[in-house]
Design a protein around this motif. Structure first.
Motif, PDB file in Angstrom:
ATOM      1  N   VAL A   6       0.863  -1.186   0.000  1.00 21.30           N
ATOM      2  CA  VAL A   6       0.000   0.000   0.000  1.00 21.30           C
ATOM      3  C   VAL A   6       0.899   1.235   0.000  1.00 21.30           C
ATOM      4  O   VAL A   6       1.815   1.342   0.811  1.00 21.30           O
ATOM      5  N   ASP A  31       3.248   4.210   3.852  1.00 26.69           N
ATOM      6  CA  ASP A  31       3.364   2.933   3.148  1.00 26.69           C
ATOM      7  C   ASP A  31       3.029   1.800   4.111  1.00 26.69           C
ATOM      8  O   ASP A  31       3.165   1.944   5.328  1.00 26.69           O
ATOM      9  N   ILE A  55      -8.591   3.452   0.737  1.00 32.32           N
ATOM     10  CA  ILE A  55      -7.584   2.458   0.359  1.00 32.32           C
ATOM     11  C   ILE A  55      -8.233   1.235  -0.274  1.00 32.32           C
ATOM     12  O   ILE A  55      -7.718   0.666  -1.241  1.00 32.32           O
ATOM     13  N   GLY A  56      -9.383   0.837   0.247  1.00 33.19           N
ATOM     14  CA  GLY A  56     -10.060  -0.360  -0.253  1.00 33.19           C
ATOM     15  C   GLY A  56     -10.947  -0.145  -1.456  1.00 33.19           C
ATOM     16  O   GLY A  56     -11.580  -1.092  -1.945  1.00 33.19           O
ATOM     17  N   SER A  67      -1.892   3.477  -4.202  1.00 32.06           N
ATOM     18  CA  SER A  67      -1.532   2.276  -4.940  1.00 32.06           C
ATOM     19  C   SER A  67      -1.700   1.069  -4.029  1.00 32.06           C
ATOM     20  O   SER A  67      -1.273   1.091  -2.881  1.00 32.06           O
ATOM     21  N   VAL A  68      -2.371   0.032  -4.539  1.00 32.06           N
ATOM     22  CA  VAL A  68      -2.535  -1.226  -3.807  1.00 32.06           C
ATOM     23  C   VAL A  68      -1.978  -2.349  -4.670  1.00 32.06           C
ATOM     24  O   VAL A  68      -2.447  -2.576  -5.786  1.00 32.06           O
ATOM     25  N   ASP A  69      -0.951  -3.011  -4.171  1.00 35.85           N
ATOM     26  CA  ASP A  69      -0.302  -4.115  -4.880  1.00 35.85           C
ATOM     27  C   ASP A  69       0.097  -3.705  -6.302  1.00 35.85           C
ATOM     28  O   ASP A  69      -0.104  -4.444  -7.262  1.00 35.85           O
ATOM     29  N   LYS A  88      -8.105  -8.544  -4.821  1.00 40.42           N
ATOM     30  CA  LYS A  88      -6.925  -8.170  -4.037  1.00 40.42           C
ATOM     31  C   LYS A  88      -7.221  -7.706  -2.618  1.00 40.42           C
ATOM     32  O   LYS A  88      -6.354  -7.797  -1.743  1.00 40.42           O
ATOM     33  N   VAL A  89      -8.413  -7.166  -2.387  1.00 39.71           N
ATOM     34  CA  VAL A  89      -8.728  -6.573  -1.091  1.00 39.71           C
ATOM     35  C   VAL A  89      -9.953  -7.251  -0.495  1.00 39.71           C
ATOM     36  O   VAL A  89     -10.935  -7.498  -1.192  1.00 39.71           O
ATOM     37  N   LEU A 166      -4.574  -7.966   0.568  1.00 41.04           N
ATOM     38  CA  LEU A 166      -4.745  -7.004   1.655  1.00 41.04           C
ATOM     39  C   LEU A 166      -6.061  -7.267   2.371  1.00 41.04           C
ATOM     40  O   LEU A 166      -7.118  -7.345   1.746  1.00 41.04           O
TER      41      LEU A 166
END
Length: 225
Positions: A6, A31, A55-56, A67-69, A88-89, A166
């Motif tokens: 993250v 991060d 974030i999700g 940015s996520v992954d 991913k989440v 995540l």
């Protein structure tokens, strides 16, 4: 060097406008390293839930980048955000969110059915996860037949079904008594290690803070390490 799973840079989120506007997030940057459990701590109204939702992919930032992954989620359309949440989440909420008419096993397997996972593979994954959360003997029971702690364990197993990168947990022990809450928090710590998932958990519980690899405090929309 391992790339953070993250990455949050200069994120702002405001609700409303003018003198009554609520600045939920103010220039938030941090991060999260993969395979860690991070506790997000703050009073009610501090911005914890807004930050988790941004974030999700449940909410959008007004400014900044996320940015996520490796995926810049600020550039995703609604279909892209749905795919992010599916692949991913995963979320765990205070209210469990189980489907009342389904058994524990069926609730855990629901994301795999949506992903059209073959039945044999789905059943194997469900069995493994119910065993992981200590509920193998309760697979056929419906939510109303389970305690609050057991329902939250089912919710955690369901969140892990599709092997997310995540796990986001918003006050996951908020509706549980202290002893049950401690066991659920210990389970989350174990899940990070056994499943290799990264967990971002909002909490005000000192036990969860002690179990976390890192504690980030938020107040009036600003972060304080």
């Amino acid at each position: 060097m391992t790339k953070p799973i993250v990455e949050v840079r200069g994120v702002h989120r405001t609700f409303g406008a003018g003198p009554t506007a609520v600045h939920a997030l103010r220039d938030v940057s941090f991060d999260v390293e993969p395979g860690t459990m991070v506790a997000l701590v703050g009073r009610s109204g501090s911005g914890k839930t807004t930050l988790l939702n941004v974030i999700g992919g449940l909410d959008r930032a007004d400014r900044g980048s996320l940015s996520v992954d490796g995926t810049d989620i600020t550039r995703l359309d609604e279909d892209g955000l749905s795919r992010l949440r599916r692949e991913k989440v995963a979320y765990v909420f205070q209210t469990f969110g189980l489907i009342p008419v389904l058994s524990a096993a069926e609730n855990v397997g629901a994301p795999l059915r949506l992903a059209r996972t073959p039945a044999a593979d789905r059943e194997k994954r469900v069995e493994l996860l119910l065993d992981l959360v200590g509920l193998a003997a309760h697979a056929e029971q419906r939510p109303a037949e389970l305690s609050g702690g057991q329902q939250q364990r089912v919710a955690i197993a369901r969140a892990l079904a599709a092997s997310p990168r995540l796990l986001i947990a918003d006050e996951p022990t908020g509706q549980l008594d202290a002893e049950t809450g401690r066991s659920v928090m210990a389970l989350l710590r174990g899940v990070v290690e056994s499943e290799g998932v990264t967990a971002l958990v909002s909490t005000h519980d000192p036990v969860m803070m002690a179990l976390a690899d890192r504690v980030i405090r938020i107040s009036d929309g600003r972060l304080h390490e």
